[in-house]
Design a protein around this motif. Sequence first.
Motif, short mmCIF file in Angstrom:
data_model
loop_
_atom_site.label_atom_id
_atom_site.label_comp_id
_atom_site.label_asym_id
_atom_site.label_seq_id
_atom_site.Cartn_x
_atom_site.Cartn_y
_atom_site.Cartn_z
N LEU A 108 -40.00 -3.71 -38.42
CA LEU A 108 -40.54 -3.97 -37.09
C LEU A 108 -40.93 -2.66 -36.40
CD1 LEU A 108 -37.96 -6.56 -35.77
CD2 LEU A 108 -40.28 -7.02 -36.51
N PRO A 109 -42.10 -2.64 -35.78
CA PRO A 109 -42.44 -1.46 -34.98
C PRO A 109 -41.56 -1.42 -33.73
CG PRO A 109 -44.22 -3.08 -34.93
CD PRO A 109 -43.13 -3.66 -35.75
N ALA B 296 -40.26 -1.47 -29.94
CA ALA B 296 -40.67 -2.22 -28.76
C ALA B 296 -39.52 -2.20 -27.77
CB ALA B 296 -41.03 -3.65 -29.11
N ALA B 297 -39.81 -2.54 -26.52
CA ALA B 297 -38.78 -2.46 -25.49
C ALA B 297 -37.93 -3.72 -25.40
CB ALA B 297 -39.42 -2.17 -24.13
N PHE B 298 -38.19 -4.70 -26.30
CA PHE B 298 -37.37 -5.91 -26.28
C PHE B 298 -35.97 -5.60 -26.82
CE2 PHE B 298 -41.62 -7.79 -26.44
CZ PHE B 298 -41.49 -8.75 -25.45
N GLU C 227 -33.41 -10.60 -28.01
CA GLU C 227 -34.72 -11.19 -27.70
C GLU C 227 -35.59 -11.25 -28.94
OE1 GLU C 227 -35.46 -9.94 -23.01
OE2 GLU C 227 -35.84 -8.49 -24.58
N VAL C 228 -35.56 -10.16 -29.73
CA VAL C 228 -36.39 -10.12 -30.93
C VAL C 228 -35.94 -11.18 -31.93
CG1 VAL C 228 -36.99 -8.72 -32.94
CG2 VAL C 228 -36.96 -7.69 -30.68
N MET D 66 -37.06 -14.56 -31.10
CA MET D 66 -38.48 -14.85 -31.34
C MET D 66 -38.69 -15.66 -32.61
SD MET D 66 -40.35 -11.28 -30.46
CE MET D 66 -40.36 -10.61 -28.80
N GLY D 67 -37.72 -15.58 -33.53
CA GLY D 67 -37.80 -16.37 -34.76
C GLY D 67 -37.81 -17.86 -34.49
N TYR E 280 -39.74 -19.33 -32.39
CA TYR E 280 -41.04 -19.73 -31.84
C TYR E 280 -41.61 -21.00 -32.48
CZ TYR E 280 -45.85 -19.77 -30.31
OH TYR E 280 -47.05 -20.16 -29.79
N LEU F 216 -34.85 -2.45 -29.01
CA LEU F 216 -35.23 -2.21 -30.40
C LEU F 216 -35.64 -0.76 -30.63
CD1 LEU F 216 -35.48 -4.08 -32.88
CD2 LEU F 216 -37.92 -4.09 -32.47
N GLU F 217 -36.30 -0.17 -29.62
CA GLU F 217 -36.80 1.20 -29.80
C GLU F 217 -35.66 2.22 -29.87
OE1 GLU F 217 -39.55 1.35 -26.60
OE2 GLU F 217 -38.03 1.53 -25.05
N ARG F 218 -34.44 1.78 -29.52
CA ARG F 218 -33.31 2.72 -29.61
C ARG F 218 -32.48 2.50 -30.86
NH1 ARG F 218 -31.53 2.55 -23.46
NH2 ARG F 218 -33.53 3.15 -22.59
N LYS G 33 -34.04 -12.09 -37.64
CA LYS G 33 -35.10 -12.93 -37.07
C LYS G 33 -35.63 -13.92 -38.11
CE LYS G 33 -39.18 -11.26 -36.26
NZ LYS G 33 -39.96 -12.28 -36.99
N LEU H 254 -44.88 -12.15 -28.98
CA LEU H 254 -44.71 -12.02 -30.42
C LEU H 254 -45.77 -11.11 -31.03
CD1 LEU H 254 -43.82 -15.66 -31.47
CD2 LEU H 254 -42.38 -13.90 -30.54
N PHE I 275 -45.37 -7.14 -32.15
CA PHE I 275 -45.04 -6.60 -33.47
C PHE I 275 -46.20 -6.67 -34.45
CE2 PHE I 275 -40.82 -7.98 -31.89
CZ PHE I 275 -40.32 -6.72 -31.72
N LEU J 37 -45.13 -16.36 -37.63
CA LEU J 37 -44.26 -17.16 -36.77
C LEU J 37 -45.00 -18.39 -36.25
CD1 LEU J 37 -42.38 -14.39 -34.84
CD2 LEU J 37 -41.35 -16.13 -36.26
N PRO K 117 -40.51 -5.83 -20.92
CA PRO K 117 -41.75 -6.12 -21.65
C PRO K 117 -42.11 -7.60 -21.76
CG PRO K 117 -39.98 -5.75 -23.19
CD PRO K 117 -39.37 -5.61 -21.82
#
Lengths: 263, 333
Positions: A85-86, A88-90, A94-95, A98-99, A101, A135-137, A150, B214, B217, B225, B271
């Motif tokens: 995963l790149p 992100a601030a999530f 939360e990430v 997203m699975g 969805y 995530l970015e940390r 996820k 979503l 990413f 997804l 975000p």
Amino acid sequence: MIEAKQLTKSIHGNSILNGVTHSFQAGCFYGIIGPNGVGKSTLLQLLSGAAKPTAGEVLLAGKPLDSYGAKQLARKLAVLQQGGLPSAAFTVREVVGMGRYPYQNWFGDEKNDPAALIDRALEAMGLTALQHRQLERLSGGERQRAALAKVMVQEAELIMLDEPTTYLDIGYQIHLLDTVQAWQRERELTVIAVLHDLNLAALYCDQLLVLHEGGIAASGPPREVLNESLIRSVYGAGATIVAHPATGVPQILLQPGGSAPLR
Amino acid sequence: MLLLAVSMLVSLSIGSAGILLKDVWGILLHQLIGGSDAGQTWSAGDVAVVTQVRLSRVLLAVLVGACLALAGAGFQGVLRNPLAEPYTLGVASGSSVGAAYMILFGYQTLIGMWTIPAVAFATGVVTLFGVIWLSRGRSGMQLETLILSGVIVQSFLGAFVSLMVSMSNSVVNQILFWLMGSLALKSWGHVYVLIPFLLIGLPLLFAYANPLNLMVFGERHASHLGIRVERTKLIVLIGSTLLTAAAVSVSGVVGFVGLVIPHLIRLIAGPDYRLLIPLSAIGGGIFMLWADTIARMAFSPKEIPLGVVTALIGAPFFAYLLYRSKRSQEEMA
């Protein structure tokens, strides 16, 4: 479970895959191996519907892949992409959420509260303590575990992994594949993984598919597929195959000076 | 929301006509709930200033700000580029060409004062479809191509605008003033034009908040997804463009709002597009209202262009927020 029929793919006139036909059985752990640039990831993209074949078709549970709706397909088939995963601030939670969805309606709600499911996935990947961290940390390994959590939450019967162990140290490689294998056996999932490392592939996969020159050079259980002449013809490298002292699966020892001239 | 309401009341209360504060409130209350005419301390002229001039302008500022910030959030979500803003894909340049052409040659049509907004809107929308057409390949829209096409079209059309500005000496100020943006001399009609765009645009973008989350990413990831990526991109881009074109056709090219407000909201609220989209609309409204209030009050009765104000107060404020969030991140690490 999923079937490739005469899959052909050319990109800018270069033929990558040339009539690949294979039937993947439900409940098995498949490994796709082969040298660089042979089209392992391309095959996975065709199987997952991320790319369209130039010719041929993919059947999922007997029906063509494009007869499935987008969300319907995502409930059957989950993909762990190459590179993870790149940033992100999530937050991790939360990430992972997203699975869900593909199970959500237009408002982003679903019938049953997924919180328990997300908790379990976080725990399985050892991320419970990090769940509110952004995530970015996270480190690369932690991020890859979040990506896998996820995929777990997506609850698909068919999981595709594109080089899941790249950039992970050996501890995380084993942990990740152990988790996938335990989970695959528990739920009788079908796993198709593109793997670079032949020894890991032999340790975890029930079936191996060796891609070479646009087609399948060999397929079957690791014990039947991995032998010295195959390694030499496909990879152009000299190798000695030994049986793993604990499990008996073939393991490869590389031989310096044994390489064939590059074509 | 509360901040927005308070801002609107304060902005309503100040103006160059020098009406007493209690009279402004009296007029508003009188208009809202009625009551006896006895004891009125204001004139009919004051009523007109408050209801016709100030109230419509305040509402217009809020609407324009909301449209632009919303469009900015949409563009940033789809293009996944922190520098994306409502004008990235050349919509504003398209509108500017149309408006500058109409101003330069002084064409008027049957629709009178609506000529320039209508033409600006149309050329702006046409520009977006041109950009999408340019970047459309067999496998859908590539983001890099899309942004590059936008930049190319933008500079191409910008050259036309400069050409038109240089061709005419007498109306040069008028074109430049339009380009810099202003909410002066607008009416309730302009407010009524923007309301439907916002009423459709806000729920539309909000409906795509989850897919936009979503997409953070990457597109492949989102498609695995179960998101129809191409459709999402197209709908959000068109929705955002319509909002931008509508706002630009009414107010001119007011910069900075669409770029900075979504970032600002992101710094404050995180975000998640489910928060980001509605909050951007509100934040954009508040920001634009204050910018416009300053534009008309700072050198009253002379007005400064709105675009100048938005950049002058927006940039340092944003820089401060950026600095602070960087600092707090380093402290935590």
